[in-house]
Scaffold this active site. Structure first.
Site, PDB file in Angstrom:
ATOM      1  N   ARG A  89      40.561  41.110  36.433  1.00  0.00           N
ATOM      2  CA  ARG A  89      40.502  39.839  37.145  1.00  0.00           C
ATOM      3  C   ARG A  89      40.322  40.173  38.621  1.00  0.00           C
ATOM      4  NH1 ARG A  89      45.298  36.131  39.291  1.00  0.00           N
ATOM      5  NH2 ARG A  89      44.018  34.404  39.989  1.00  0.00           N
ATOM      6  N   HIS A 178      40.712  29.813  40.192  1.00  0.00           N
ATOM      7  CA  HIS A 178      41.074  29.478  38.804  1.00  0.00           C
ATOM      8  C   HIS A 178      39.826  29.227  37.948  1.00  0.00           C
ATOM      9  CE1 HIS A 178      45.124  27.696  40.381  1.00  0.00           C
ATOM     10  NE2 HIS A 178      45.330  28.932  39.953  1.00  0.00           N
ATOM     11  N   GLU A 382      43.189  33.082  30.317  1.00  0.00           N
ATOM     12  CA  GLU A 382      42.251  33.778  31.197  1.00  0.00           C
ATOM     13  C   GLU A 382      41.963  35.195  30.698  1.00  0.00           C
ATOM     14  OE1 GLU A 382      43.276  32.199  35.522  1.00  0.00           O
ATOM     15  OE2 GLU A 382      44.975  32.107  34.174  1.00  0.00           O
TER      16      GLU A 382
END
Ligand code: ADP
Length: 396
Positions: A89, A178, A382
């Site tokens: 990420r 996000h 995620e």
């Protein structure tokens, strides 16, 4: 393919080891207090192991993760070769990335160039990539950006009304965050509605400690509430969200503090924590409200009101809305908050069903039968998006 998904924060490391074929989470864990002392929680094969081994830096933390994965008792692999890829990420991809990317020197340089825009996150994300290069020799890596999904926003949504040179010279604009979550829950939400996402106008509400809303037209982000940094938009756990920019110099003068100190106040001491004086955690605030704490009630009222205002604004941006999706800690679990927000939205055709809403953390359509606008709960994931993207890119 077995993908190690890493989410490196400044002092934490969240990870999952995922089999992309079955989408099974083989192992999951969290290293905290990196550089302070160190806490490591690891779960695999139905067991949880906690250790307080010193985690002096990210390299030591990632080594500890690898040791756990390889451990003869708790481990799930026999050799590092069984880690087929690492998916990271990465918080800020600036204007460089509209989608995920296989890590190369050029990609690392671009992540480095975005450090100014995310000084707390990007250095840790980059460090995670570099440590993996060192520790898992030759492993393929993919970067998945929080900002990428929002690169479809039009200029009218992403430009601030300040001198255009600020954008040209310093890339001052709205980026949004996000993105991975908004993308995931909109795709899942469309499946629940039973129509292709390309045919839907959706508003996704990621309501966690950090909170943002996104207007999604036909699968593309057209506006979102966070801006240059994750400080803009909704009232959050500890972040102020939108305010008059003049507040900053006013407080500087009154309190005799610097701009950086005000920024820190807006990031860490504001939001529902700042208003209530109770906590940044919505559960604590709900408890305090139930006991009659007035400021806790005001904090919740402000939060619900702001979410509802943004939904109204985004219904205009989209010229209509087919579905409103709630996700993240509070969105998935905060039953009372979902209803309080929906109470503002009757004029749009939102009709929440109290009984259907009485659920935590599972996929659920909680709109009344026949309601014009669907209201949905979709738990975000995620890590799964990162694992899927990693596989997709490396399969090519
Ligand atoms: P982040 O990833 O930004 O740290 P999360 O998505 O984990 O945030 O959400 C954390 C927030 O969700 C906390 O404020 C927490 O209070 C809230 N939350 C979690 N469970 C519940 C619940 N059962 N009821 C109300 N709020 C909840």
């Amino acid at each position: 393919m077995n993908v190690l998904v890493l989410n490196c924060g400044s002092s934490s490391l969240k990870y999952q080891f995922i089999n992309t074929k079955t989408e099974e989470v083989i192992a999951i864990g969290l290293c905290e207090r990196i550089g302070i002392d160190g806490k490591h929680k690891y779960e695999a094969k139905g067991e949880t192991i906690k250790s307080d081994a010193k985690l002096t830096d990210h390299k030591v933390a990632i080594s500890a993760v690898i040791d756990m994965l390889l451990n003869s008792e708790t481990g799930v692999i026999k050799s590092l070769k069984e880690i087929d890829a690492v998916g990271h990420r990465v918080v800020h991809g600036g204007e460089f990335f509209t989608k995920s990317a296989i890590v190369t020197e050029e990609v690392k340089n671009a992540i480095r160039e975005c450090i100014d825009l995310a000084p707390l996150h990007n250095p840790a994300n980059l460090l995670g990539i570099e440590v993996c290069e060192e520790l898992i020799k030759g492993v393929k890596q993919v970067a998945v950006f929080d900002t990428a999904f929002h690169q479809t926003m039009p200029e009218k949504a992403f430009l601030y009304s300040i001198p255009y040179e600020m954008y040209e010279k310093h890339r001052v604009r709205r980026y949004g965050f996000h993105g991975t979550s908004h993308l995931f829950v909109s795709t899942e939400g469309a499946k629940m509605i039973g129509k292709p996402v390309e045919e839907l106008k959706l508003i996704t509400c990621h309501l966690g400690n950090g909170a943002s809303i996104c207007a999604i037209d036909g699968g593309k982000s057209v506006d979102t509430s966070m801006g240059l940094t994750p400080l803009e938009g909704l009232t959050m756990g500890t972040r102020s969200g939108d305010l008059d920019p003049a507040v900053i110099s006013f407080i500087m003068d009154k309190e005799g503090i610097t701009a950086k100190e005000v920024e820190s106040m807006l990031n860490k001491k504001s939001g529902v924590l700042g208003i209530s004086g109770v906590s940044s955690d919505f559960r604590d605030i709900e408890d305090a409200e139930a006991k009659g704490n007035k400021r806790a009630k005001i904090a919740l009222d402000i939060f619900h009101y702001k979410v509802a205002k943004y939904i109204g604004a985004y219904a205009s941006a989209l010229n209509g809305v087919d579905g409103i999706i709630f996700t993240a800690g509070l969105g998935e679990n905060g039953k009372a908050s979902r209803l309080a927000i929906c109470d503002y939205l009757g004029y749009l055709g939102v009709e929440a069903d109290k009984e259907k809403n009485d659920v935590r953390g599972e996929n659920r359509d909680f709109s009344k039968n026949g309601a014009k606008v669907k209201t949905l709960i979709v738990p975000t994931n995620e890590e799964l998006v990162i694992a899927r993207d990693t596989k997709k890119l490396l399969d090519k």
